[in-house]
Design a protein around this motif. Structure first.
Motif, PDB file in Angstrom:
ATOM      1  N   GLY A 129       0.811  -1.200   0.000  1.00  0.00           N
ATOM      2  CA  GLY A 129       0.000   0.000   0.000  1.00  0.00           C
ATOM      3  C   GLY A 129       0.849   1.256   0.000  1.00  0.00           C
ATOM      4  O   GLY A 129       0.497   2.260   0.614  1.00  0.00           O
ATOM      5  N   ARG A 130       1.987   1.213  -0.652  1.00  0.00           N
ATOM      6  CA  ARG A 130       2.924   2.336  -0.795  1.00  0.00           C
ATOM      7  C   ARG A 130       3.579   2.748   0.517  1.00  0.00           C
ATOM      8  O   ARG A 130       4.262   3.772   0.589  1.00  0.00           O
ATOM      9  CB  ARG A 130       2.222   3.547  -1.418  1.00  0.00           C
ATOM     10  N   THR A 131       3.388   1.939   1.535  1.00  0.00           N
ATOM     11  CA  THR A 131       4.011   2.229   2.824  1.00  0.00           C
ATOM     12  C   THR A 131       5.172   1.267   3.054  1.00  0.00           C
ATOM     13  O   THR A 131       4.985   0.052   2.964  1.00  0.00           O
ATOM     14  CB  THR A 131       2.995   2.067   3.975  1.00  0.00           C
ATOM     15  N   PRO A 132       6.380   1.777   3.342  1.00  0.00           N
ATOM     16  CA  PRO A 132       7.502   0.863   3.619  1.00  0.00           C
ATOM     17  C   PRO A 132       7.276   0.114   4.929  1.00  0.00           C
ATOM     18  O   PRO A 132       7.163   0.714   5.985  1.00  0.00           O
ATOM     19  CB  PRO A 132       8.714   1.794   3.681  1.00  0.00           C
ATOM     20  N   ARG A 133       7.188  -1.214   4.849  1.00  0.00           N
ATOM     21  CA  ARG A 133       6.939  -2.034   6.032  1.00  0.00           C
ATOM     22  C   ARG A 133       8.227  -2.650   6.581  1.00  0.00           C
ATOM     23  O   ARG A 133       8.337  -2.904   7.776  1.00  0.00           O
ATOM     24  CB  ARG A 133       5.961  -3.161   5.689  1.00  0.00           C
ATOM     25  N   ALA A 134       9.174  -2.916   5.686  1.00  0.00           N
ATOM     26  CA  ALA A 134      10.388  -3.600   6.120  1.00  0.00           C
ATOM     27  C   ALA A 134      11.462  -3.429   5.054  1.00  0.00           C
ATOM     28  O   ALA A 134      11.235  -2.844   3.987  1.00  0.00           O
ATOM     29  CB  ALA A 134      10.109  -5.082   6.373  1.00  0.00           C
ATOM     30  N   LEU A 135      12.625  -3.965   5.382  1.00  0.00           N
ATOM     31  CA  LEU A 135      13.755  -3.971   4.458  1.00  0.00           C
ATOM     32  C   LEU A 135      14.221  -5.420   4.309  1.00  0.00           C
ATOM     33  O   LEU A 135      14.470  -6.101   5.304  1.00  0.00           O
ATOM     34  CB  LEU A 135      14.890  -3.103   5.003  1.00  0.00           C
ATOM     35  N   LEU A 136      14.277  -5.902   3.057  1.00  0.00           N
ATOM     36  CA  LEU A 136      14.791  -7.240   2.769  1.00  0.00           C
ATOM     37  C   LEU A 136      16.289  -7.107   2.534  1.00  0.00           C
ATOM     38  O   LEU A 136      16.719  -6.418   1.616  1.00  0.00           O
ATOM     39  CB  LEU A 136      14.095  -7.804   1.522  1.00  0.00           C
ATOM     40  N   GLU A 137      17.097  -7.760   3.372  1.00  0.00           N
ATOM     41  CA  GLU A 137      18.550  -7.690   3.253  1.00  0.00           C
ATOM     42  C   GLU A 137      19.069  -9.070   2.835  1.00  0.00           C
ATOM     43  O   GLU A 137      18.887 -10.048   3.554  1.00  0.00           O
ATOM     44  CB  GLU A 137      19.186  -7.247   4.574  1.00  0.00           C
ATOM     45  N   VAL A 138      19.705  -9.116   1.671  1.00  0.00           N
ATOM     46  CA  VAL A 138      20.177 -10.372   1.081  1.00  0.00           C
ATOM     47  C   VAL A 138      21.701 -10.329   1.043  1.00  0.00           C
ATOM     48  O   VAL A 138      22.288  -9.371   0.538  1.00  0.00           O
ATOM     49  CB  VAL A 138      19.616 -10.559  -0.339  1.00  0.00           C
ATOM     50  N   TYR A 139      22.351 -11.385   1.561  1.00  0.00           N
ATOM     51  CA  TYR A 139      23.811 -11.356   1.728  1.00  0.00           C
ATOM     52  C   TYR A 139      24.493 -12.495   0.980  1.00  0.00           C
ATOM     53  O   TYR A 139      23.960 -13.593   0.868  1.00  0.00           O
ATOM     54  CB  TYR A 139      24.171 -11.485   3.219  1.00  0.00           C
ATOM     55  N   ARG A 140      25.704 -12.177   0.506  1.00  0.00           N
ATOM     56  CA  ARG A 140      26.612 -13.182  -0.035  1.00  0.00           C
ATOM     57  C   ARG A 140      27.950 -13.079   0.679  1.00  0.00           C
ATOM     58  O   ARG A 140      28.409 -11.973   0.992  1.00  0.00           O
ATOM     59  CB  ARG A 140      26.851 -12.958  -1.531  1.00  0.00           C
ATOM     60  N   ILE A 141      28.574 -14.243   0.887  1.00  0.00           N
ATOM     61  CA  ILE A 141      29.909 -14.239   1.477  1.00  0.00           C
ATOM     62  C   ILE A 141      30.931 -13.780   0.447  1.00  0.00           C
ATOM     63  O   ILE A 141      31.870 -13.061   0.779  1.00  0.00           O
ATOM     64  CB  ILE A 141      30.260 -15.646   1.999  1.00  0.00           C
ATOM     65  N   ARG A 142      30.738 -14.164  -0.816  1.00  0.00           N
ATOM     66  CA  ARG A 142      31.706 -13.770  -1.851  1.00  0.00           C
ATOM     67  C   ARG A 142      31.364 -12.372  -2.379  1.00  0.00           C
ATOM     68  O   ARG A 142      30.188 -11.995  -2.435  1.00  0.00           O
ATOM     69  CB  ARG A 142      31.712 -14.767  -3.007  1.00  0.00           C
ATOM     70  N   PRO A 143      32.370 -11.626  -2.795  1.00  0.00           N
ATOM     71  CA  PRO A 143      32.135 -10.273  -3.318  1.00  0.00           C
ATOM     72  C   PRO A 143      31.702 -10.295  -4.776  1.00  0.00           C
ATOM     73  O   PRO A 143      32.446  -9.917  -5.669  1.00  0.00           O
ATOM     74  CB  PRO A 143      33.498  -9.588  -3.146  1.00  0.00           C
ATOM     75  N   GLN A 144      30.494 -10.759  -5.035  1.00  0.00           N
ATOM     76  CA  GLN A 144      29.949 -10.819  -6.393  1.00  0.00           C
ATOM     77  C   GLN A 144      28.598 -10.129  -6.406  1.00  0.00           C
ATOM     78  O   GLN A 144      27.673 -10.519  -5.692  1.00  0.00           O
ATOM     79  CB  GLN A 144      29.805 -12.264  -6.853  1.00  0.00           C
ATOM     80  N   ALA A 145      28.502  -9.072  -7.212  1.00  0.00           N
ATOM     81  CA  ALA A 145      27.269  -8.296  -7.255  1.00  0.00           C
ATOM     82  C   ALA A 145      26.104  -9.145  -7.746  1.00  0.00           C
ATOM     83  O   ALA A 145      26.273 -10.064  -8.553  1.00  0.00           O
ATOM     84  CB  ALA A 145      27.451  -7.080  -8.159  1.00  0.00           C
ATOM     85  N   PHE A 146      24.903  -8.842  -7.265  1.00  0.00           N
ATOM     86  CA  PHE A 146      23.695  -9.486  -7.746  1.00  0.00           C
ATOM     87  C   PHE A 146      23.362  -8.925  -9.130  1.00  0.00           C
ATOM     88  O   PHE A 146      23.443  -7.719  -9.361  1.00  0.00           O
ATOM     89  CB  PHE A 146      22.521  -9.233  -6.792  1.00  0.00           C
ATOM     90  N   THR A 147      22.997  -9.801 -10.059  1.00  0.00           N
ATOM     91  CA  THR A 147      22.639  -9.352 -11.399  1.00  0.00           C
ATOM     92  C   THR A 147      21.244  -8.726 -11.368  1.00  0.00           C
ATOM     93  O   THR A 147      20.489  -8.868 -10.403  1.00  0.00           O
ATOM     94  CB  THR A 147      22.649 -10.520 -12.394  1.00  0.00           C
ATOM     95  N   SER A 148      20.890  -8.047 -12.470  1.00  0.00           N
ATOM     96  CA  SER A 148      19.562  -7.429 -12.553  1.00  0.00           C
ATOM     97  C   SER A 148      18.461  -8.474 -12.446  1.00  0.00           C
ATOM     98  O   SER A 148      17.409  -8.225 -11.861  1.00  0.00           O
ATOM     99  CB  SER A 148      19.435  -6.663 -13.873  1.00  0.00           C
TER     100      SER A 148
END
Length: 757
Positions: A717-736
């Motif tokens: 409903g256009r209201t920020p409810r939370a933040l999803l934080e996704v982690y990797r141990i290796r330094p590899q950017a997430f693709t689009s």
């Protein structure tokens, strides 16, 4: 407004039928099977008399019928439709469904040649897969059976959405099957297929077969001085000339690089020599900047020179080696004892080994991470500066011929590992052939701790003992290494090898990459390989990138890494990528974050995993139960950990069933990047080693023991409810594609949170 119970039940049944149809269609293992199941499952949902599937042929500007059921099948399949014409052409060009109650009254209708002009009702739905139209689905029935209702048209549209994705995936798999036997650049049989064809020829009849190995002389000079684009032109033209020099029934293949093979069933050594001379003369008709193309050839014939494919090719290669050592530009027939003595070749390699790592110069080429433009890793390349001057591949091939290949590969590994100063967060890719990987010298050369090391398998042949190789790879991974597979798409890295190895990084052969921006066929194969890698969690690296247009195409295709001359030439001392080239990065900097503004979508096994996650979230009874779904969500994104941070005013609170910090709160003001993601409503990421990253977020990332973090807002409903934080141990950017999937997961968590907040 209350929906009648009967209508709600009918809709539920239709939805269940669509789900069953999707499962059935996706279970097909071939393109024909997929098309057949599309027709079968649609008939279970809808009454129709005829059905046709059309595929877009952009090169010919046609809509080609690829499948039909009902009456007049032969006539339908032999009558393509010019793009933009008829009802089907209109639906495709406008990307909209067309419902025709009576074909006789519709001025746009075409009549298939050889069929009666009877009145009929039909629906035409464009097939859209990954935001592009791939074809059209037409269903017909006689006018006396009544036109298609609005509800029926909606049902066909929903079915077509699922069928389009299944059809597109099946078409890409079919392309992979075709490509696995062919060299991507020349269209000739590839190395693996040549081995299979030679084995078949030896097993047929009396086993009289001759082989000719042909190598273009000084080809490296063409590549180095004129560029790989000119080199590719020469290779394609050479393939055409070689095909003109052989008999019907002979086989021309590309063994790799500038080396070709002629397989001549029924020919003896004398006939093979004549053929080799014709082939070299045909190549000499080609010119590069006014100079004729020269070539050397080696000849061996069965049964005199060997009765097995490997032996015959090895002896032809020995003859070729002697032809090049004798001055090039000639044909040499293998004669046992007359070719350069093995002892001489062995002594040459032994002398290298005695010099130790000083005999090998190591240069590095960065693998540029396209999401950030940074050097995500470096490939170590061996150079041997010894007379007679030869390429490293020739030295290693000679070493393996004389039984010292494992020792030379181990020496190259030690030389690469000795070089100090590798940039923080960058991995080091080491080239190893599978046969050497299993040897003691190579195993001793690799350190016990392999974190930050990528072992790149380079062998262009069928791998040996699968169980032994599997055990070796498992041991390397347990010690922290990642595994890369070279030359994917060139035919060397076959589908079975990809499945067996399950590489962490899949390296696309340069013949697929070069010219990809203007070649729809190469783009289709690249998309298929990228989709395969995505479904297995592998990163994609494109090799041999020499053109900015190709680089931009790779960014659009969501490739993880790229390497090539347009980005950086191999050099000692850890060279940095060219800043102008890396400006084509797929993301922009906002508040110390890498922000992908135009993410691309993905599909496949992810959809099934998403359905399972949705079920788990729907079963949650409290907000804390949502934390139990974190592991499943992390797995879907190819991540090591995932956390949900609830928004409580100006603080964030972590919910998890595993984390020690569950229930703790942090001020949002301390983390500007997190604040930006919540305010702007768009995802962003931080990668260790990326100088543009927000320092406070990087420090928190390091404290937690991770190297990459993706932050995704969870809104409802256009209201920020939370933040999803996704982690990797290796330094590899997430693709689009991965970012887009994370956004989908965030929507699922948002809907679940809305029940409890």
């Amino acid at each position: 407004m209350t929906v009648p119970a009967a209508l709600e039940t009918e809709r539920g049944s239709a939805l269940e039928a669509l789900v069953d149809a999707a499962s059935g269609i996706l279970a097909a293992d071939s393109l024909d099977g997929t098309l057949g199941r599309i027709a079968h499952h649609l008939r279970a949902l809808l009454r129709y008399d005829d059905l046709t599937v059309y595929e877009i042929d952009e090169a010919a500007a046609l809509l080609r019928p690829v499948f039909a059921v009902g009456n007049w099948v032969d006539e339908v399949l032999s009558d393509p439709i010019p793009l933009g014409t008829g009802v089907t052409g209109w639906a495709v060009s406008h990307r909209r469904t067309r419902n025709v109650p009576n074909s006789v009254e519709e001025p746009l209708c075409n009549v298939v040649g050889g069929t009666p002009d009877d009145a009929e009702a039909f629906v035409c739905v464009p097939l859209l897969a990954r935001e592009r139209v791939v074809g059209a689905l037409n269903v017909y029935r006689g006018i006396d059976s009544a036109a298609f209702s609005t509800e029926e048209v909606e049902l066909v549209e929903r079915f077509a959405t699922m069928a389009a994705l299944a059809y597109d995936s099946a078409r890409q798999r079919e392309t992979l099957r075709e490509q696995v036997q062919r060299d991507g650049l020349t269209g000739l049989l590839n190395h693996r297929a040549c081995h299979e064809r030679l084995n078949a020829a030896l097993a047929d009849g009396d086993g009289a077969v001759a082989v000719v190995l042909i190598d273009l002389d000084h080809f490296k000079v063409i590549n180095d001085t004129l560029g790989h684009a000119e080199g590719d032109r020469v290779l394609v033209a050479s393939a055409e000339r070689l095909c003109s020099a052989v008999r019907v029934g002979d086989v021309v293949g590309r063994m790799g690089g500038e080396e070709f093979v002629l397989i001549l069933p029924g020919a003896d050594a004398e006939a093979a020599e004549d053929c080799a001379e014709r082939a070299r003369a045909a190549l000499g008709e080609l010119t590069v900047h006014g100079r004729p193309v020269a070539a050397s050839a080696g000849v061996a014939a069965a049964p005199t020179d060997g009765r097995e494919a490997a032996v015959l090719l090895e002896n032809a290669d020995a003859a070729l080696y002697w032809a090049k050592r004798s001055g090039r530009g000639r044909t040499v027939r293998y004669v046992r004892g007359a070719i350069r003595p093995e002892s001489e070749q062995r002594n040459e390699i032994a002398a290298l080994l005695e010099r130790g790592t000083a005999a090998i110069e190591i240069v590095f080429q960065p693998l540029v991470e396209l999401a950030t433009g940074r050097a995500g890793g470096y490939e170590a390349l061996a150079r041997i500066d010894v007379e007679p001057r030869r390429g490293p591949d020739e030295w290693f091939a000679q070493a393996h011929r004389v039984g010292l290949g494992n020792d030379l590969e181990a020496l190259a590994l030690r030389a690469a590992l000795e070089v100090p100063g590798r940039p923080d967060g960058a991995f080091l890719a080491l080239n190893v052939s599978p046969r050497a990987l299993l040897s003691k010298p190579v195993q001793d050369a690799l350190p016990a701790q392999l974190t930050g090391i990528v072992v790149e398998l380079t062998e262009h042949e069928v791998f040996g003992d699968e169980d032994e190789l599997d055990a070796a790879l498992a041991d390397l991974r347990a010690r922290g290494a990642q595994i890369a597979l070279d030359d994917a798409g060139a035919g060397y890295a076959g589908l079975q090898q990809m499945i067996q190895i399950a590489p962490d990084i899949l390296k696309l052969d340069r013949t697929l990459v070069h010219g990809a921006h203007a070649d729809s066929s190469r783009q289709a194969l690249l998309e298929a390989l990228i989709g395969f890698a995505s479904s297995t969690g592998a990163a994609i690296c494109a090799e041999g990138v020499e053109d900015l247009d190709d680089l931009r195409a790779l960014v659009a295709l969501d490739v993880t890494y790229a390497q090539g001359y347009v980005l950086c030439r191999p050099a000692p001392e850890w060279p940095q990528p060219d800043a102008a080239a890396t400006a084509t990065s797929a993301s922009q900097i906002r508040a110390g974050l890498r922000v992908a503004l135009n993410p691309r979508g993905g599909s496949g096994a992810f959809a099934r995993g998403l359905a399972e996650l949705s079920d788990e979230l729907a079963a949650a009874e409290t907000v804390w139960d949502l934390g139990a779904a974190n592991s499943r969500a992390a797995h879907l994104l190819g991540a090591d950990e995932l956390s949900i941070m609830l928004v409580h005013g100006d603080h964030l609170e972590q919910i998890s069933d595993e984390c020690d910090e569950a229930g703790e709160r942090w001020p949002i003001a301390d983390f500007p990047a997190s604040r930006y993601v919540l305010d702007a409503g768009i995802p962003g990421q931080i990668v260790a080693g990326d100088a543009a990253g927000d320092q406070s977020e990087l420090e928190e990332l390091a404290r937690m023991g991770f190297a990459t973090a993706l932050l995704v807002p969870v809104t409802y409903g256009r209201t920020p409810r939370a933040l999803l934080e996704v982690y990797r141990i290796r330094p590899q950017a997430f693709t689009s594609r991965e970012v887009d999937r994370a956004r989908v997961l965030a929507q699922q968590f948002g809907a679940a949170l809305d029940r409890f907040t």
